[in-house]
Design a protein around this motif. Sequence first.
Motif, PDB file in Angstrom:
ATOM      1  N   PRO A  57       0.971  -1.228   0.007  1.00  0.00           N
ATOM      2  CA  PRO A  57       0.140   0.056  -0.120  1.00  0.00           C
ATOM      3  C   PRO A  57       0.733   1.198   0.087  1.00  0.00           C
ATOM      4  O   PRO A  57       1.897   1.467   0.886  1.00  0.00           O
ATOM      5  CB  PRO A  57      -0.837  -0.167   1.464  1.00  0.00           C
ATOM      6  CG  PRO A  57      -0.810  -1.617   1.777  1.00  0.00           C
ATOM      7  CD  PRO A  57       0.518  -2.103   1.149  1.00  0.00           C
ATOM      8  N   GLU A  67      -7.258   0.611  -1.829  1.00  0.00           N
ATOM      9  CA  GLU A  67      -6.072   1.292  -1.579  1.00  0.00           C
ATOM     10  C   GLU A  67      -5.216   1.374  -2.830  1.00  0.00           C
ATOM     11  O   GLU A  67      -5.573   0.671  -3.923  1.00  0.00           O
ATOM     12  CB  GLU A  67      -4.940   0.667  -0.679  1.00  0.00           C
ATOM     13  CG  GLU A  67      -4.655  -0.705  -1.115  1.00  0.00           C
ATOM     14  CD  GLU A  67      -4.532  -1.876   0.300  1.00  0.00           C
ATOM     15  OE1 GLU A  67      -3.764  -2.797  -0.039  1.00  0.00           O
ATOM     16  OE2 GLU A  67      -4.893  -1.269   1.140  1.00  0.00           O
ATOM     17  N   ALA A 140       1.373   2.051   5.651  1.00  0.00           N
ATOM     18  CA  ALA A 140       1.023   3.114   4.508  1.00  0.00           C
ATOM     19  C   ALA A 140       0.899   4.347   4.927  1.00  0.00           C
ATOM     20  O   ALA A 140       0.229   4.725   5.794  1.00  0.00           O
ATOM     21  CB  ALA A 140      -0.445   2.665   3.808  1.00  0.00           C
ATOM     22  N   TYR A 214      -0.509  -2.328   7.857  1.00  0.00           N
ATOM     23  CA  TYR A 214      -0.842  -3.350   7.206  1.00  0.00           C
ATOM     24  C   TYR A 214       0.006  -4.656   7.227  1.00  0.00           C
ATOM     25  O   TYR A 214       1.178  -4.548   7.699  1.00  0.00           O
ATOM     26  CB  TYR A 214      -0.780  -3.031   5.462  1.00  0.00           C
ATOM     27  CG  TYR A 214       0.688  -2.577   4.904  1.00  0.00           C
ATOM     28  CD1 TYR A 214       1.687  -3.769   4.516  1.00  0.00           C
ATOM     29  CD2 TYR A 214       1.024  -1.394   4.719  1.00  0.00           C
ATOM     30  CE1 TYR A 214       2.665  -3.489   4.017  1.00  0.00           C
ATOM     31  CE2 TYR A 214       2.483  -1.094   4.410  1.00  0.00           C
ATOM     32  CZ  TYR A 214       3.322  -2.158   3.725  1.00  0.00           C
ATOM     33  OH  TYR A 214       4.544  -1.795   3.487  1.00  0.00           O
ATOM     34  N   ASN A 304      -3.961  -8.924   1.343  1.00  0.00           N
ATOM     35  CA  ASN A 304      -3.437  -8.176   2.270  1.00  0.00           C
ATOM     36  C   ASN A 304      -4.427  -7.869   3.377  1.00  0.00           C
ATOM     37  O   ASN A 304      -5.793  -7.946   3.343  1.00  0.00           O
ATOM     38  CB  ASN A 304      -3.435  -6.752   1.502  1.00  0.00           C
ATOM     39  CG  ASN A 304      -2.183  -6.786   0.605  1.00  0.00           C
ATOM     40  OD1 ASN A 304      -1.685  -7.719   0.288  1.00  0.00           O
ATOM     41  ND2 ASN A 304      -2.166  -5.721  -0.442  1.00  0.00           N
ATOM     42  N   LYS A 306      -5.335  -4.479   5.573  1.00  0.00           N
ATOM     43  CA  LYS A 306      -4.735  -3.174   6.081  1.00  0.00           C
ATOM     44  C   LYS A 306      -5.986  -2.537   6.986  1.00  0.00           C
ATOM     45  O   LYS A 306      -6.832  -2.491   6.795  1.00  0.00           O
ATOM     46  CB  LYS A 306      -4.792  -2.017   4.810  1.00  0.00           C
ATOM     47  CG  LYS A 306      -4.381  -0.569   4.985  1.00  0.00           C
ATOM     48  CD  LYS A 306      -4.184   0.240   3.850  1.00  0.00           C
ATOM     49  CE  LYS A 306      -5.916   0.715   3.938  1.00  0.00           C
ATOM     50  NZ  LYS A 306      -6.045   1.920   2.728  1.00  0.00           N
TER      51      LYS A 306
END
Length: 604
Positions: A57, A67, A140, A214, A304, A306
């Motif tokens: 990200p 994202e 991020a 993340y 992922n 996040k």
Amino acid sequence: MDEQNKNLLLATGLSLFVIVIWFALFPPPEPPEPTDTANGETTSGETAPAGDTALVPQSAGTGETSETATAQDVTEDAPEAPRVDIDTPTLKGSVSLRGGRIDDLLLKRYRETLEPDAPIVTLLSPIGSDHAYYALFGWAPGSGLSADQVPGANTIWQVASGETLTPETPLVLTWNNGAGLTFRREMQVDDKSMFTVTQSVQNTGSAAATIAPYGILARHGEPTDLKNFFILHEGAISIADGELVETDYDDFEPFGAQEDVTLTESGWTGFTDHYWMTALIPGEAEGAQFSTFQDASRNIYQTNVKQRTTTLEPGQDMAVTTRLFAGAKEWDTIRNYQNNEGVGKFLDSIDWGWFFFLTKPIFAVLHWLNVLIGNMGWAIIALTFIIKLVLLPLAYKSYVSMAKMKELQPEMEKIKERTGDDRQKLQQEMMALYKKEKVNPASGCLPILLQIPIFFSLYKVIFVTLELRHAPWIGWIKDLSAPDPSSIYNLWGVFPWTGPEPGSILALIFIGILPLLLGISMWMQQKLNPAPTDPTQKMIFAWMPWVFMFMLGSFASGLVVYWIANNVITFSQQYLIMRSQGYKPDVFGNIMESFKKKPDAEDK
């Protein structure tokens, strides 16, 4: 054709048809081609992708929209970053200080084959190796921050404490961005397969910072040991607010086209193989976002997590925890994480299939019996006893009905002679006879029909569960998840040469001891059933045990053990019940005529 034989033929034919279709659609998987992981080349000569990390990200976003992400590359001439060892009772490997990646992990308790010196199973591999597979954590950046001001895939971390990551000694890493943000990462691991990664940041600067933590699981290319077997899911798997989502490798959406999921309650996401799994479990699930996609240009599959975007004012700090499961799908271990450590529906990481309402309790009982007995083969036999005990009331009615049908055989023959070719009248008089004598001709096939879902459920359990992998039984049976290795080809081990490869045509011809016992047990059980009067039916029934013997010869030994035990118990039950009804089955004599009446019964 009398109703009893018609129903029995229908049930048996249906069983054979289903197994034939099953075997045709789902043949035993081909063994994977060996790979040379030392030089990063596959057997086809293709060079494994190297130098590329997962898409990370690049924007904190709002936590409500997808994202943006870009690839961070590791150049070929980049120096190897230092590593910190991982050592637990079940795992060994290392953490790379480049990105703080968990990218080197082996499973101590499992070997690739039954050979004592076989390599230990490798779960995670670093970038540059064949089919890299790793876990990556970072932050991020939000407004006012650039990507190089937050730790990412290539950040070189410093060790603050911990020379080796063990259950007793955590690893603490630190990194300062030089602009007022100090990042800290603490890694802990238990004595099983669960890592706990706590990411924290302190804002010592003069400006607010907006960031979002993340976690990423990424694998380069499909696994080398991918089964591609219809009844087994391999690929991405997640639980999002109680809903199971499975994504095969063929179904991964390209990056930018994926449908991201925002959690409101709980969840986890990861990759599942046949026996191994990785999963990310966010500590604060509410507002966390799952993204699962493929970076097609690099052939990288990833999922992922996040977590929510936070604005950190000067002088403030924050910490967020993410757990990482990386290990074997041991039922007892996964169940403990689910029931005692709050990982919801973690047992669904095992592919229980459509018959989950049967496969789950069947394996729970099987596991309990295995713990009690200490041998999975004998546990399967004990499970068969329990299943037959549960079905005994129905089986008793079935076998009593078969005995009554045999008793009515002379009267049925008279009806056939009297009605001649008038089939409608024949059916009417037969039904009247059944009603008068209170006989249900269909009850004889019910136990056979009930065995079909049980058979497939046990097949599923034996194929997908880790506990049967390399589980020995007796003598030559060293792996109940594999076919019987004995063969008439080498006189069942007398001659030094090896038998045919499982799944090959020769393996179907030169079958082992267990398939032979299966054929014999089916033949004995068949002798207790009334012999069909129709020549075609009679021929089909005569060949049925031997057809099944060859059909099931390449199935897992554990399944064949179950089938043999089931046949032997069924034979014993039926024999005793028939005797209690006034008939003595002649099994080993001239038995094609099925049953003999007692003398006193004939006199009456």
